[in-house]
Design a protein around this motif. Structure first.
Motif, PDB file in Angstrom:
ATOM      1  N   THR A  98       1.038  -1.259   0.081  1.00 21.60           N
ATOM      2  CA  THR A  98      -0.126   0.064  -0.055  1.00 21.60           C
ATOM      3  C   THR A  98       0.892   1.473  -0.155  1.00 21.60           C
ATOM      4  O   THR A  98       1.909   1.181   0.746  1.00 21.60           O
ATOM      5  CB  THR A  98      -0.746  -0.036   1.155  1.00 21.60           C
ATOM      6  N   SER A 114       2.481   2.392  -2.512  1.00 19.55           N
ATOM      7  CA  SER A 114       3.623   2.277  -3.364  1.00 19.55           C
ATOM      8  C   SER A 114       3.324   2.951  -4.989  1.00 19.55           C
ATOM      9  O   SER A 114       4.042   2.914  -5.861  1.00 19.55           O
ATOM     10  CB  SER A 114       4.132   0.719  -3.796  1.00 19.55           C
ATOM     11  N   GLU A 159      -7.118  10.189  -8.585  1.00 14.97           N
ATOM     12  CA  GLU A 159      -5.782  10.120  -9.008  1.00 14.97           C
ATOM     13  C   GLU A 159      -5.735  10.022 -10.500  1.00 14.97           C
ATOM     14  O   GLU A 159      -4.935  10.820 -11.116  1.00 14.97           O
ATOM     15  CB  GLU A 159      -5.029   8.830  -8.499  1.00 14.97           C
ATOM     16  N   ASP A 162      -5.282   5.664   1.193  1.00 14.16           N
ATOM     17  CA  ASP A 162      -4.128   6.564   1.129  1.00 14.16           C
ATOM     18  C   ASP A 162      -4.331   7.711   2.205  1.00 14.16           C
ATOM     19  O   ASP A 162      -5.110   8.471   1.889  1.00 14.16           O
ATOM     20  CB  ASP A 162      -4.325   7.118  -0.619  1.00 14.16           C
TER      21      ASP A 162
HETATM   22  P1  ADP Z   1      -1.200   2.165  -3.516  1.00 10.71           P
HETATM   23  O1  ADP Z   1      -2.464   2.145  -4.504  1.00 10.71           O
HETATM   24  O2  ADP Z   1      -0.017   1.645  -4.141  1.00 10.71           O
HETATM   25  O3  ADP Z   1      -1.296   2.016  -2.118  1.00 10.71           O
HETATM   26  P2  ADP Z   1      -1.398   5.032  -4.627  1.00 10.71           P
HETATM   27  O4  ADP Z   1      -1.530   5.017  -5.789  1.00 10.71           O
HETATM   28  O5  ADP Z   1      -2.447   5.199  -3.701  1.00 10.71           O
HETATM   29  O6  ADP Z   1      -0.754   3.759  -3.765  1.00 10.71           O
HETATM   30  O7  ADP Z   1      -0.323   6.286  -4.333  1.00 10.71           O
HETATM   31  C1  ADP Z   1       0.212   6.499  -2.828  1.00 10.71           C
HETATM   32  C2  ADP Z   1       0.588   7.940  -3.075  1.00 10.71           C
HETATM   33  O8  ADP Z   1       1.841   8.317  -3.817  1.00 10.71           O
HETATM   34  C3  ADP Z   1      -0.534   8.864  -3.620  1.00 10.71           C
HETATM   35  O9  ADP Z   1      -0.718   9.920  -2.972  1.00 10.71           O
HETATM   36  C4  ADP Z   1       0.129   9.246  -5.207  1.00 10.71           C
HETATM   37  O10 ADP Z   1      -0.266  10.599  -5.502  1.00 10.71           O
HETATM   38  C5  ADP Z   1       1.929   9.286  -4.758  1.00 10.71           C
HETATM   39  N1  ADP Z   1       2.377   8.783  -5.832  1.00 10.71           N
HETATM   40  C6  ADP Z   1       2.212   7.867  -6.698  1.00 10.71           C
HETATM   41  N2  ADP Z   1       3.299   7.952  -7.557  1.00 10.71           N
HETATM   42  C7  ADP Z   1       4.048   8.704  -7.154  1.00 10.71           C
HETATM   43  C8  ADP Z   1       5.577   9.276  -7.897  1.00 10.71           C
HETATM   44  N3  ADP Z   1       5.991   8.527  -8.830  1.00 10.71           N
HETATM   45  N4  ADP Z   1       6.068  10.271  -7.177  1.00 10.71           N
HETATM   46  C9  ADP Z   1       5.579  10.582  -6.041  1.00 10.71           C
HETATM   47  N5  ADP Z   1       4.419  10.377  -5.644  1.00 10.71           N
HETATM   48  C10 ADP Z   1       3.663   9.508  -6.285  1.00 10.71           C
END
Ligand code: ADP
Ligand code: MG
Length: 474
Positions: free
Chosen positions: A57, A59, A98, A314
């Motif tokens: 989570t 990532s 997102e 998130d």
């Molecule tokens: P997951 O689905 O893996 O739990 P998320 O997609 O919700 O993770 O992303 C977690 C956070 O990281 C979000 O706030 C997103 O905007 C941020 N994020 C995603 N990719 C990047 C990146 N390449 N650089 C900086 N922040 C990022």
């Protein structure tokens, strides 16, 4: 299925061959380098391959599939071309937000959320206005398919997000029915935090030679400062109060192994004057929403949750994670502490505070083994209260009855508070307008008075019912 190792060093988005406006938009979002899962999954995803991607989570999995589905999209074609299935409404809302941010690179990409608990009529109207991307929960998507208000015949990308959680929630059959309505020629992307057995079966049923990508759930040790405290069970909840008093983190996620422990801890913390709320599986969706709104708008400093309740959420800017109970599953421990010390959170390392009783030392041993290092033990007696008032959140939340249905907008509320009520803009925090109600964060010091003034005054020329959410969530 071939395993692809994640690259070792940070990596920019440039090498993906994305259009310049997409790269510029990523830069404007502050996405400078790809996360490990993005670096490993985007190249094959952009080639049209089916993927099973596993990463913890937080990532950045959403952007990994979001950029892939947007690359497959033809904006001039007015038809649903991608569908993202999510386990819950709040996760679907996060994914929609997102994808909209990622879609800003191009004009007029329409993203529609379809989840239960919301009137069908509005959703049908949104679909009639044309949607390129649909994000939703399997049950509601099926509803629309059955009523033929949703047509997937032009679909090219199907995403199963948080697949492990959808399995837990018993959505396999619904997913199967949705898939049977999708074109056979499509790209299917499956994202998951863990890899339970059921995933392989889903893959075999719904995917074409999927490539498996796994990003090791390890964190750079310097990003998270982990401290361990040995406790007796009888002093565990009190020890959490001591930790909060000593470290005074602005926002904390505290993990318990059971719902009852969550409720007990939230009650103990509140009794001590700390703004704490519990998030667990027994809450109604509306109560969950209220808890999450209050945590995000800084009306709650400690969110107490079970692993299941917190999965996939998130939560930005977590200063600390407290493991109130040690989890028997070492992988879960890594997921828990990974919530703090995130990228983009400045140079401060995250803080992971762990309580363990003698009975839990076996579990601690497994965690040490997985992390490849020994625990850093400290005595509880080292914790000295910072003094002063208990850790109260800086804001408090007012709930107004009335939302989008009544055409209320954030500006109306801000206008009422800064106009008639006479407050400064700085005293008003985040405003969330939902379908039937609106939440506004205000400076805690003025909350009671703002409640009276708003109740006595008018919003958009009408009087409104307002109440102060006081933390007694259930
Ligand atoms: P997951 O689905 O893996 O739990 P998320 O997609 O919700 O993770 O992303 C977690 C956070 O990281 C979000 O706030 C997103 O905007 C941020 N994020 C995603 N990719 C990047 C990146 N390449 N650089 C900086 N922040 C990022
Ligand atoms: Mg996610």
């Amino acid at each position: 299925m071939a395993d692809s190792p994640a690259p070792a060093s940070p990596d920019t988005f440039d090498r993906l061959g994305l259009p310049p406006q997409v790269l510029a938009n990523l830069a404007s979002l502050g996405y400078r380098t790809m996360t490990a899962i993005q670096a490993a999954s985007l190249p094959p995803a952009l080639l049209g391959k089916d993927l099973i991607a596993q990463a913890s989570t937080g990532s950045g999995k959403t952007a990994a599939f979001g950029l892939a589905l947007l690359a497959n999209l033809n904006v001039r074609r007015f038809a649903v071309q991608s569908l993202v299935l999510c386990p819950t409404r709040e996760l679907a809302d996060q994914v929609t937000t997102e994808i909209r941010r990622l879609a800003r690179a191009e004009e007029n990409i329409k993203v529609v959320t379809l989840c239960g608990g919301v009137a069908m009529r509005g959703q049908i109207a949104s679909l009639e206005h044309g949607a390129h991307v649909v994000v939703g929960t399997p049950g509601r998507i099926l509803d629309h398919l059955d009523r033929e208000t949703l047509d997937l015949s032009a679909l090219n990308t199907l995403v199963l997000d948080e697949a492990d959680r959808m399995l837990d929630m018993g959505f396999v059959e619904d997913i199967g029915k949705v898939v049977s309505r999708c074109p056979k020629a499509r790209q299917t992307l499956l994202f998951s935090a863990t890899y339970p057995e059921g995933i392989a079966q889903i893959a075999a049923r719904f995917m074409r030679e999927p490539q498996r990508i796994e990003v090791a759930s390890q964190h750079a040790p310097t990003r998270i400062r982990q401290l361990w405290y040995e406790v007796r069970d009888s002093e565990r909840l009190h020890a959490v109060s001591l930790l909060i008093d000593h470290f005074r983190p602005q926002s904390t996620l505290a993990f318990c192994n059971t719902k009852q422990q969550c409720r007990d801890l939230a009650a103990v913390l509140r009794a001590g004057g700390v703004s704490a709320l519990a998030l667990h599986g027994d809450l109604e969706q509306r109560d969950r929403d209220q808890v999450l709104v209050q945590f995000a708008n800084r009306s709650c400093s400690v969110l107490v949750a079970t692993d299941v309740a917190a999965r996939g959420l998130d939560l930005a800017n977590l200063e600390a994670v407290i493991n109130v109970d040690t989890t028997p599953d070492a992988e879960v421990h890594i997921h828990r502490i990974g919530r703090t010390g995130r990228q983009g959170q400045g140079d401060e390392p995250g803080l992971a505070l762990n309580l363990a009783s003698l009975d839990e030392m076996g579990a601690v041993g497994r965690i040490e083994q997985l992390q490849g290092r020994e625990s850093d033990w400290h005595p509880l007696s080292e914790l000295t209260p910072a003094g002063g008032a208990p850790l109260q959140a800086p804001m408090a939340t007012l709930q107004l009855i009335g939302g989008r249905k009544e055409k209320i907008r954030a500006g109306d509320i801000l206008g009422a508070l800064t106009g008639d009520c006479g407050y400064a803009k700085e005293q008003v925090g985040r405003i969330n307008v939902n379908e039937f109600s609106t939440y506004v964060a205000v400076d805690r010091a003025i909350a009671a008075e703002a409640l009276r003034r708003l109740s006595a005054g008018k919003v958009k020329g009408r009087s409104v019912k307002v109440r102060l959410l006081d933390g007694e969530e259930s």
